[in-house]
Scaffold this active site. Structure first.
Site, PDB file in Angstrom:
ATOM      1  CB  ALA A  67      12.265 -11.139  -2.659  1.00  0.00           C
ATOM      2  N   GLY A 112      10.993 -10.216  -7.673  1.00  0.00           N
ATOM      3  CA  GLY A 112      11.624 -11.518  -7.907  1.00  0.00           C
ATOM      4  C   GLY A 112      10.735 -12.453  -8.718  1.00  0.00           C
ATOM      5  CD  GLU A 115      14.596  -9.516 -10.134  1.00  0.00           C
ATOM      6  OE1 GLU A 115      14.029  -9.718  -9.033  1.00  0.00           O
ATOM      7  OE2 GLU A 115      15.701  -8.957 -10.225  1.00  0.00           O
ATOM      8  CD  GLU A 135      12.393  -5.396  -7.647  1.00  0.00           C
ATOM      9  OE1 GLU A 135      11.885  -4.631  -8.492  1.00  0.00           O
ATOM     10  OE2 GLU A 135      12.588  -6.603  -7.856  1.00  0.00           O
TER      11      GLU A 135
HETATM   12  N1  COA Z   1       6.368 -10.503   0.382  1.00  0.00           N
HETATM   13  C1  COA Z   1       5.731 -10.939   1.465  1.00  0.00           C
HETATM   14  N2  COA Z   1       4.400 -11.027   1.545  1.00  0.00           N
HETATM   15  C2  COA Z   1       3.698 -10.669   0.470  1.00  0.00           C
HETATM   16  C3  COA Z   1       4.298 -10.192  -0.699  1.00  0.00           C
HETATM   17  C4  COA Z   1       5.711 -10.130  -0.716  1.00  0.00           C
HETATM   18  N3  COA Z   1       6.392  -9.742  -1.809  1.00  0.00           N
HETATM   19  N4  COA Z   1       3.323  -9.891  -1.585  1.00  0.00           N
HETATM   20  C5  COA Z   1       2.159 -10.178  -0.995  1.00  0.00           C
HETATM   21  N5  COA Z   1       2.373 -10.639   0.260  1.00  0.00           N
HETATM   22  C6  COA Z   1       1.384 -11.054   1.249  1.00  0.00           C
HETATM   23  C7  COA Z   1       0.686  -9.878   1.891  1.00  0.00           C
HETATM   24  O1  COA Z   1       1.467  -9.344   2.937  1.00  0.00           O
HETATM   25  C8  COA Z   1      -0.574 -10.522   2.369  1.00  0.00           C
HETATM   26  O2  COA Z   1      -0.293 -11.254   3.544  1.00  0.00           O
HETATM   27  P1  COA Z   1      -1.312 -11.194   4.811  1.00  0.00           P
HETATM   28  O3  COA Z   1      -2.614 -11.742   4.281  1.00  0.00           O
HETATM   29  O4  COA Z   1      -0.675 -12.067   5.836  1.00  0.00           O
HETATM   30  O5  COA Z   1      -1.411  -9.752   5.191  1.00  0.00           O
HETATM   31  C9  COA Z   1      -0.885 -11.541   1.276  1.00  0.00           C
HETATM   32  O6  COA Z   1       0.346 -11.776   0.599  1.00  0.00           O
HETATM   33  C10 COA Z   1      -1.897 -11.041   0.269  1.00  0.00           C
HETATM   34  O7  COA Z   1      -1.411  -9.799  -0.252  1.00  0.00           O
HETATM   35  P2  COA Z   1      -2.289  -8.444  -0.269  1.00  0.00           P
HETATM   36  O8  COA Z   1      -1.310  -7.303  -0.321  1.00  0.00           O
HETATM   37  O9  COA Z   1      -3.277  -8.482   0.833  1.00  0.00           O
HETATM   38  O10 COA Z   1      -3.045  -8.621  -1.662  1.00  0.00           O
HETATM   39  P3  COA Z   1      -3.589  -7.450  -2.584  1.00  0.00           P
HETATM   40  O11 COA Z   1      -4.393  -8.124  -3.640  1.00  0.00           O
HETATM   41  O12 COA Z   1      -4.208  -6.380  -1.796  1.00  0.00           O
HETATM   42  O13 COA Z   1      -2.263  -6.816  -3.280  1.00  0.00           O
HETATM   43  C11 COA Z   1      -0.124  -6.906  -4.400  1.00  0.00           C
HETATM   44  C12 COA Z   1      -1.480  -7.599  -4.133  1.00  0.00           C
HETATM   45  C13 COA Z   1       0.726  -7.878  -5.208  1.00  0.00           C
HETATM   46  C14 COA Z   1      -0.361  -5.636  -5.217  1.00  0.00           C
HETATM   47  C15 COA Z   1       0.556  -6.556  -3.076  1.00  0.00           C
HETATM   48  O14 COA Z   1       0.560  -7.714  -2.264  1.00  0.00           O
HETATM   49  C16 COA Z   1       1.971  -6.087  -3.224  1.00  0.00           C
HETATM   50  O15 COA Z   1       2.217  -4.956  -3.598  1.00  0.00           O
HETATM   51  N6  COA Z   1       2.943  -6.975  -2.880  1.00  0.00           N
HETATM   52  C17 COA Z   1       4.351  -6.641  -2.906  1.00  0.00           C
HETATM   53  C18 COA Z   1       4.890  -6.590  -4.319  1.00  0.00           C
HETATM   54  C19 COA Z   1       6.350  -6.173  -4.309  1.00  0.00           C
HETATM   55  O16 COA Z   1       6.706  -5.073  -3.976  1.00  0.00           O
HETATM   56  N7  COA Z   1       7.218  -7.126  -4.713  1.00  0.00           N
HETATM   57  C20 COA Z   1       8.622  -6.878  -4.834  1.00  0.00           C
HETATM   58  C21 COA Z   1       9.323  -7.253  -3.604  1.00  0.00           C
HETATM   59  S1  COA Z   1      11.060  -6.947  -3.773  1.00  0.00           S
END
Ligand code: COA
Length: 261
Positions: A67, A112, A115, A135
């Site tokens: 999400a 999400g 999921e 989460e």
């Molecule tokens: N919601 C909103 N934005 C997200 C996102 C999410 N769940 N996951 C990634 N993004 C965005 C980042 O903020 C970033 O945006 P920006 O370029 O404007 O800063 C872009 O996507 C790229 O992500 P980034 O974190 O730079 O890539 P990465 O390769 O370093 O890391 C992940 C990848 C997936 C490990 C990391 O993005 C992450 O941990 N995301 C969240 C995962 C999460 O907790 N999901 C559950 C949510 S309930």
């Protein structure tokens, strides 16, 4: 059928490819994506020409990274409840589709995103896919059905570990624990998903729909009721023209021509 956050292609066999199209945000599920998923899957399910759907994410990095966390910043309890309900309802629509839905998981499937893959009937992962329910790292828990579908698919112990540690699992581990049916190279993922879809697309559509309804009942009702549901659906299948065609074709040693009637 055009959607602001999704790409949709349908081929001549009735195989639809739906792509979540926010690659710069790793296909994070904001309200627009969730709304589009609802509209798109309702449209596809009401189109008799669609035989199978493949769901994937744009780019090489993510299926969906969860999400959209931006939305959580000012979310209170009431908003969280309605957000979780909304996501669950849309994922239920996907799971309740009468045609099979295959998740082609091409990278991160987190929160999400994981999921969403769980709500699909079949999951195929690329070698670089990573699954997780992170989460807990945000001080929350899965809200789009993960606490219910994950234990049913991988068993309660492994689901507990994934949900409570928030740690990610690789594609090969996902295969070991039954989270995905098979693993493909990133270049072959969509081709392999299409190959599975093509096998299904040749079957009798009503038998496919009844079979989905029958195996979904295994998660929803008790064993005796599930057996009775199977009996009823088995009977309904015998009322179709395609059952007459399928049985005749076998006995006449020819390939069946199913029409969906
Ligand atoms: N919601 C909103 N934005 C997200 C996102 C999410 N769940 N996951 C990634 N993004 C965005 C980042 O903020 C970033 O945006 P920006 O370029 O404007 O800063 C872009 O996507 C790229 O992500 P980034 O974190 O730079 O890539 P990465 O390769 O370093 O890391 C992940 C990848 C997936 C490990 C990391 O993005 C992450 O941990 N995301 C969240 C995962 C999460 O907790 N999901 C559950 C949510 S309930």
């Amino acid at each position: 059928m055009a959607y602001s956050s999704l790409l949709l292609e349908v081929d001549e066999r009735g195989i639809a490819l739906v792509t979540i199209n926010r690659p710069d945000k790793l296909n994070a599920l904001n309200r627009a994506v969730i709304d589009d998923l609802e509209d798109c899957f309702q449209d596809l399910d009401s189109d008799d020409d669609i035989r199978c759907v493949i769901l994937t994410g744009a780019g090489h990095k993510a299926f969906a990274a969860g999400a959209d966390i931006q939305m959580f910043r000012d979310m209170g309890e009431e908003d969280a409840v309605s957000f979780a309900r909304r996501g669950q309802n849309v994922f239920n629509i996907i799971e309740q589709c009468t045609m099979p839905v295959i998740a082609a998981v091409n990278g991160f499937a987190l929160g999400g995103g994981c999921e969403l893959a769980l709500a699909c009937h079949i999951r195929i992962a690329s070698e670089n896919a990573q699954f997780g329910q992170p989460e807990i790292n945000l001080g929350i828990l899965p809200g789009f059905g993960g606490t219910q579908r994950l234990p049913r698919i991988v068993g309660p112990g492994i689901a507990a570990e994934m949900i409570l540690t928030g740690e990610r699992v690789s594609a090969s581990r996902a295969f070991e624990i039954g989270l995905v049916n098979r693993v493909s190279s990133p270049d072959a993922l969509i081709k392999d998903a299409r190959a599975v879809a093509a096998v299904i697309a040749e079957k009798a559509p009503l038998a496919i729909a009844y079979a989905i309804e029958a195996f979904r009942a295994a998660d929803e009702i008790n064993f005796e009721e599930g057996l009775e549901r199977e009996v009823q659906l088995f009977g309904r299948a015998f009322g179709t023209q395609d059952a007459v065609e399928g049985v005749s074709a076998f006995l006449e040693k020819r390939k069946p021509k199913f029409t969906g009637a």
